[in-house]
Design a protein around this motif. Sequence first.
Motif, mmCIF file in Angstrom:
data_model
loop_
_atom_site.group_PDB
_atom_site.id
_atom_site.type_symbol
_atom_site.label_atom_id
_atom_site.label_comp_id
_atom_site.label_asym_id
_atom_site.label_seq_id
_atom_site.Cartn_x
_atom_site.Cartn_y
_atom_site.Cartn_z
ATOM 1 N N ASP A 77 -2.320 8.866 20.949
ATOM 2 C CA ASP A 77 -2.892 9.977 20.182
ATOM 3 C C ASP A 77 -2.181 10.225 18.858
ATOM 4 O OD1 ASP A 77 -5.064 11.730 20.200
ATOM 5 O OD2 ASP A 77 -3.780 13.432 20.696
ATOM 6 N N ALA A 78 -1.317 9.308 18.436
ATOM 7 C CA ALA A 78 -0.697 9.417 17.114
ATOM 8 C C ALA A 78 -1.723 9.039 16.047
ATOM 9 C CB ALA A 78 0.506 8.494 17.022
ATOM 10 N N PRO A 79 -1.661 9.646 14.871
ATOM 11 C CA PRO A 79 -2.638 9.314 13.825
ATOM 12 C C PRO A 79 -2.582 7.850 13.393
ATOM 13 C CG PRO A 79 -0.882 10.724 12.962
ATOM 14 C CD PRO A 79 -0.741 10.723 14.441
ATOM 15 N N GLN A 80 -1.434 7.197 13.600
ATOM 16 C CA GLN A 80 -1.302 5.785 13.227
ATOM 17 C C GLN A 80 -1.837 4.833 14.296
ATOM 18 O OE1 GLN A 80 1.380 7.908 13.359
ATOM 19 N NE2 GLN A 80 1.563 8.379 11.170
ATOM 20 N N ALA A 136 -15.634 0.004 13.699
ATOM 21 C CA ALA A 136 -15.479 1.084 14.671
ATOM 22 C C ALA A 136 -16.158 2.368 14.210
ATOM 23 C CB ALA A 136 -14.000 1.345 14.930
ATOM 24 N N GLY A 137 -16.617 2.364 12.970
ATOM 25 C CA GLY A 137 -17.277 3.546 12.433
ATOM 26 C C GLY A 137 -16.326 4.644 12.007
ATOM 27 N N LEU A 138 -15.053 4.287 11.803
ATOM 28 C CA LEU A 138 -14.076 5.292 11.399
ATOM 29 C C LEU A 138 -14.176 5.546 9.900
ATOM 30 C CD1 LEU A 138 -10.973 4.180 13.487
ATOM 31 C CD2 LEU A 138 -12.871 5.666 14.128
ATOM 32 N N LYS A 139 -13.830 6.732 9.509
ATOM 33 C CA LYS A 139 -13.886 7.113 8.104
ATOM 34 C C LYS A 139 -12.948 6.235 7.297
ATOM 35 C CE LYS A 139 -13.224 11.063 4.998
ATOM 36 N NZ LYS A 139 -12.837 12.503 4.925
ATOM 37 N N ARG A 140 -13.439 5.731 6.179
ATOM 38 C CA ARG A 140 -12.609 4.856 5.344
ATOM 39 C C ARG A 140 -11.351 5.599 4.902
ATOM 40 N NH1 ARG A 140 -14.675 1.034 0.348
ATOM 41 N NH2 ARG A 140 -12.623 0.168 -0.180
ATOM 42 N N THR A 141 -10.236 4.932 5.028
ATOM 43 C CA THR A 141 -8.957 5.547 4.691
ATOM 44 C C THR A 141 -8.018 4.488 4.143
ATOM 45 O OG1 THR A 141 -7.210 7.005 5.528
ATOM 46 C CG2 THR A 141 -7.893 5.196 6.956
ATOM 47 N N GLY A 142 -6.864 4.926 3.689
ATOM 48 C CA GLY A 142 -5.859 4.009 3.176
ATOM 49 C C GLY A 142 -4.563 4.145 3.950
ATOM 50 N N LEU A 143 -3.726 3.134 3.864
ATOM 51 C CA LEU A 143 -2.454 3.182 4.570
ATOM 52 C C LEU A 143 -1.567 4.298 4.051
ATOM 53 C CD1 LEU A 143 -1.560 -0.612 4.930
ATOM 54 C CD2 LEU A 143 -2.598 0.916 6.620
ATOM 55 N N LEU A 144 -1.754 4.665 2.793
ATOM 56 C CA LEU A 144 -0.921 5.718 2.209
ATOM 57 C C LEU A 144 -1.162 7.063 2.879
ATOM 58 C CD1 LEU A 144 -1.314 4.703 -1.542
ATOM 59 C CD2 LEU A 144 0.746 4.484 -0.154
ATOM 60 N N SER A 145 -2.311 7.224 3.505
ATOM 61 C CA SER A 145 -2.575 8.479 4.214
ATOM 62 C C SER A 145 -2.028 8.460 5.636
ATOM 63 C CB SER A 145 -4.084 8.759 4.248
ATOM 64 O OG SER A 145 -4.751 7.810 5.063
ATOM 65 N N TYR A 147 0.944 6.308 6.512
ATOM 66 C CA TYR A 147 2.363 5.943 6.528
ATOM 67 C C TYR A 147 3.019 6.339 5.209
ATOM 68 C CZ TYR A 147 0.996 2.816 10.386
ATOM 69 O OH TYR A 147 0.505 2.294 11.554
ATOM 70 N N ASP A 148 4.300 6.672 5.288
ATOM 71 C CA ASP A 148 5.051 6.955 4.061
ATOM 72 C C ASP A 148 5.798 5.726 3.555
ATOM 73 O OD1 ASP A 148 7.047 6.788 5.946
ATOM 74 O OD2 ASP A 148 7.708 8.867 5.754
ATOM 75 N N GLU A 173 1.588 -1.563 -1.615
ATOM 76 C CA GLU A 173 0.402 -1.704 -2.461
ATOM 77 C C GLU A 173 -0.480 -2.858 -1.989
ATOM 78 O OE1 GLU A 173 -0.839 -2.384 -7.168
ATOM 79 O OE2 GLU A 173 1.259 -1.971 -6.620
ATOM 80 N N ALA A 174 0.126 -4.016 -1.714
ATOM 81 C CA ALA A 174 -0.643 -5.166 -1.254
ATOM 82 C C ALA A 174 -1.214 -4.928 0.136
ATOM 83 C CB ALA A 174 0.229 -6.413 -1.260
ATOM 84 N N ALA A 175 -0.413 -4.339 1.026
ATOM 85 C CA ALA A 175 -0.893 -4.059 2.380
ATOM 86 C C ALA A 175 -2.109 -3.137 2.333
ATOM 87 C CB ALA A 175 0.224 -3.431 3.209
ATOM 88 N N ASN A 176 -2.026 -2.102 1.529
ATOM 89 C CA ASN A 176 -3.126 -1.157 1.418
ATOM 90 C C ASN A 176 -4.351 -1.806 0.782
ATOM 91 O OD1 ASN A 176 -4.164 1.642 1.612
ATOM 92 N ND2 ASN A 176 -4.215 1.486 -0.624
ATOM 93 N N GLU A 177 -4.125 -2.645 -0.223
ATOM 94 C CA GLU A 177 -5.242 -3.325 -0.894
ATOM 95 C C GLU A 177 -6.046 -4.156 0.097
ATOM 96 O OE1 GLU A 177 -6.036 -6.834 -4.229
ATOM 97 O OE2 GLU A 177 -4.003 -6.096 -3.874
#
Length: 206
Positions: A77-80, A136-145, A147-148, A173-177
């Motif tokens: 149940d963690a956001p990550q 999975a139909g999850l809302k598009r998001t980025g890793l920056l939201s 992980y810090d 930056e590359a991971a998120n891209e």
Amino acid sequence: MMLKFVLNAVLLLLGAVGFADDVRKVDKAARSLFTEMPQIEEVSDIAAHCGARKPANQSIVYCTRNNTVYIAAMFWDAPQAPYALAHMFGHAAQVRHGIADLALSQIRQRPDEEKQLRGLVERQVHCLAGVYYAKAGLKRTGLLSLYDREPFTEPHWGRGPISAGPAVSIGMEAANEWFQNGQRFKDPLKCSVGELSAERLGRGLR
């Protein structure tokens, strides 16, 4: 099959609240795309499985020896957690369908390029994770939201001991891209990265 029931039972106990339901959706999406996806086992101590002692990730790891993802109790149940599972399933697709072996062969032939080659592997995994996320139909998001700092730079997959695996960093930056690319492509065969073609993944597509 028994471990699949374990996953469903745990998520039901959590009441599908928060991010646990998203974990289930990622699991279903990955299995709808590829054959031979790993079973999932909740454990109280990651370090006790597949040689995943520190510095290995202590929340979730993928053991290629028995094709099992081990996830720490209550990490569901963690956001990550949805992304973390998608990342492990990205490695699983590479392992089960020939790309990991190809990459390892190239690393052995070109040891001076190991860092760059492992970087290609991780970029493709981030892309596949994005594909699973979108499917999975999850809302598009980025890793920056989520992980810090860049996730999964510590050992987190392998035959074992996982703790002896390489530490790989490609930068946030590359991971998120590449995670964003996967969400946009929605197609694992579009996750070719440099010389690391996604063509072999077609063998395992349903």
